[in-house]
Design a protein around this motif. Sequence first.
Motif, short mmCIF file in Angstrom:
data_model
loop_
_atom_site.label_atom_id
_atom_site.label_comp_id
_atom_site.label_asym_id
_atom_site.label_seq_id
_atom_site.Cartn_x
_atom_site.Cartn_y
_atom_site.Cartn_z
N THR A 19 0.82 -1.21 0.00
CA THR A 19 0.00 0.00 0.00
C THR A 19 0.85 1.26 0.00
OG1 THR A 19 -0.13 -0.10 2.41
CG2 THR A 19 -1.93 -1.12 1.15
N THR A 20 2.15 1.12 0.29
CA THR A 20 3.09 2.24 0.20
C THR A 20 4.26 1.80 -0.67
OG1 THR A 20 2.49 3.02 2.40
CG2 THR A 20 4.56 3.83 1.50
N ILE A 21 4.56 2.58 -1.70
CA ILE A 21 5.61 2.20 -2.64
C ILE A 21 6.29 3.45 -3.18
CG2 ILE A 21 4.07 2.15 -4.64
CD1 ILE A 21 5.84 -0.57 -5.18
N ALA A 22 7.53 3.30 -3.57
CA ALA A 22 8.28 4.41 -4.17
C ALA A 22 7.89 4.57 -5.63
CB ALA A 22 9.78 4.16 -4.04
N ALA A 23 8.07 5.77 -6.15
CA ALA A 23 7.80 6.02 -7.56
C ALA A 23 8.66 5.09 -8.41
CB ALA A 23 8.10 7.47 -7.90
N GLY A 24 8.07 4.50 -9.44
CA GLY A 24 8.77 3.58 -10.30
C GLY A 24 8.68 2.13 -9.85
N GLY A 25 8.13 1.88 -8.68
CA GLY A 25 7.99 0.52 -8.17
C GLY A 25 6.79 -0.20 -8.78
N ARG A 26 6.68 -1.50 -8.51
CA ARG A 26 5.58 -2.31 -9.05
C ARG A 26 4.64 -2.70 -7.92
NH1 ARG A 26 6.29 -4.22 -14.20
NH2 ARG A 26 5.02 -6.06 -13.83
N VAL A 27 3.34 -2.56 -8.17
CA VAL A 27 2.32 -2.97 -7.21
C VAL A 27 1.56 -4.16 -7.76
CG1 VAL A 27 2.01 -0.75 -6.09
CG2 VAL A 27 0.69 -1.26 -8.11
N SER A 28 1.11 -5.01 -6.86
CA SER A 28 0.29 -6.15 -7.22
C SER A 28 -1.17 -5.78 -6.98
CB SER A 28 0.69 -7.36 -6.38
OG SER A 28 -0.17 -8.44 -6.65
N LEU A 29 -2.00 -5.97 -7.99
CA LEU A 29 -3.42 -5.67 -7.91
C LEU A 29 -4.16 -7.00 -7.91
CD1 LEU A 29 -3.31 -3.02 -10.75
CD2 LEU A 29 -3.22 -2.55 -8.30
N ASN A 78 -20.90 -3.33 -12.92
CA ASN A 78 -21.47 -2.04 -12.55
C ASN A 78 -21.02 -1.58 -11.16
OD1 ASN A 78 -22.90 -1.89 -14.96
ND2 ASN A 78 -24.67 -2.95 -14.11
N GLU A 79 -20.23 -2.39 -10.48
CA GLU A 79 -19.77 -2.05 -9.14
C GLU A 79 -18.34 -1.52 -9.18
OE1 GLU A 79 -20.85 -4.56 -5.51
OE2 GLU A 79 -20.75 -6.00 -7.17
N SER A 80 -18.05 -0.65 -8.25
CA SER A 80 -16.67 -0.19 -8.13
C SER A 80 -16.32 -0.02 -6.65
CB SER A 80 -16.44 1.12 -8.88
OG SER A 80 -17.16 2.17 -8.27
N GLY A 81 -15.08 -0.28 -6.37
CA GLY A 81 -14.54 -0.08 -5.03
C GLY A 81 -13.20 0.61 -5.15
N HIS A 82 -12.80 1.27 -4.09
CA HIS A 82 -11.52 1.98 -4.17
C HIS A 82 -10.74 1.83 -2.88
CE1 HIS A 82 -14.37 4.97 -2.54
NE2 HIS A 82 -13.35 5.29 -1.77
N THR A 83 -9.44 1.99 -3.02
CA THR A 83 -8.51 1.97 -1.90
C THR A 83 -7.41 2.97 -2.19
OG1 THR A 83 -7.18 0.54 -0.47
CG2 THR A 83 -7.08 0.09 -2.84
N ASP A 84 -6.55 3.21 -1.20
CA ASP A 84 -5.50 4.22 -1.36
C ASP A 84 -4.14 3.57 -1.59
OD1 ASP A 84 -7.25 6.34 -0.98
OD2 ASP A 84 -6.96 6.37 1.19
N LEU A 85 -3.31 4.28 -2.34
CA LEU A 85 -1.93 3.90 -2.59
C LEU A 85 -1.06 5.11 -2.25
CD1 LEU A 85 0.18 1.90 -3.72
CD2 LEU A 85 -0.23 2.88 -5.96
N THR A 86 -0.14 4.94 -1.32
CA THR A 86 0.72 6.03 -0.86
C THR A 86 2.09 5.92 -1.53
OG1 THR A 86 -0.38 5.99 1.28
CG2 THR A 86 1.73 7.14 1.17
N ILE A 87 2.60 7.05 -1.99
CA ILE A 87 3.91 7.08 -2.62
C ILE A 87 4.95 7.44 -1.57
CG2 ILE A 87 5.30 8.09 -4.46
CD1 ILE A 87 2.83 6.45 -5.38
N ALA A 88 5.93 6.55 -1.41
CA ALA A 88 7.00 6.76 -0.41
C ALA A 88 8.03 7.72 -0.97
CB ALA A 88 7.64 5.43 -0.07
N THR A 89 8.87 8.22 -0.08
CA THR A 89 9.96 9.08 -0.53
C THR A 89 11.08 8.21 -1.07
OG1 THR A 89 10.88 9.08 1.69
CG2 THR A 89 9.41 10.89 1.12
N GLY A 90 11.89 8.75 -1.94
CA GLY A 90 13.00 8.01 -2.54
C GLY A 90 12.56 7.29 -3.80
N ARG A 91 13.51 6.84 -4.57
CA ARG A 91 13.25 6.12 -5.81
C ARG A 91 14.07 4.85 -5.82
NH1 ARG A 91 10.45 9.52 -9.00
NH2 ARG A 91 10.78 11.73 -8.80
N PRO A 92 13.50 3.74 -6.30
CA PRO A 92 14.28 2.51 -6.36
C PRO A 92 15.35 2.60 -7.43
CG PRO A 92 12.16 2.19 -7.42
CD PRO A 92 12.14 3.56 -6.78
N SER A 93 16.48 1.92 -7.21
CA SER A 93 17.56 1.95 -8.20
C SER A 93 17.21 1.10 -9.42
CB SER A 93 18.86 1.45 -7.57
OG SER A 93 18.67 0.14 -7.06
#
Length: 173
Positions: free
Chosen positions: A44-54, A104-119
């Motif tokens: 739920t928290t990831i750095a910019a450029g990272g990969r999230v699993s949905l 026709n249904e939708s749900g939502h959740t939050d994704l927080t962007i952490a500081t720093g960038r992965p190499s």
Amino acid sequence: MRAIRVACAALLGMTALTLTAPVAAARDDGERNITSFGFNVSPTTIAAGGRVSLSVNGCKSATKVSSGVFDTVTIPKGQGSATATVDWDAKPGAVYEVTFQCGNESGHTDLTIATGRPSDPTHTPVHRGVKAGVGGSTGGFDLSEIGLGAALIAGSVGAAYHWSRRRAGEHGG
């Protein structure tokens, strides 16, 4: 008599807390996120450029997952997960909404962007904890500070001894 007042005040405080807790729990912000299907973003928290699993479960059709921080992803019917790459220009510390659309249904959740960038932008960054320094008695060993602290402690103990002996003498004599 004082104990009765303290007990009454404690009982009154607990009663107020008990009566207001259900109201706070039942508060409706207008954002109901109850769906007939389950969904999740990991992490739920990831750095910019990272990969999230949905992931999604219980959806009887294809699920469209969209957010302002990655391209729209479609999880085909019968599959439970997909991945998305977070945009490199995502603002550190920002919280983005991720929407799962199933029929026709939708749900939502939050994704927080952490500081720093992965190499390596193809892998999720590994969190290694905080760097807390040396700690203990070896970090910042300064004799002048130790001496000052010892002098303050000795002065406090001496003053306490002086005042306790003086009062004992006043009451005894």
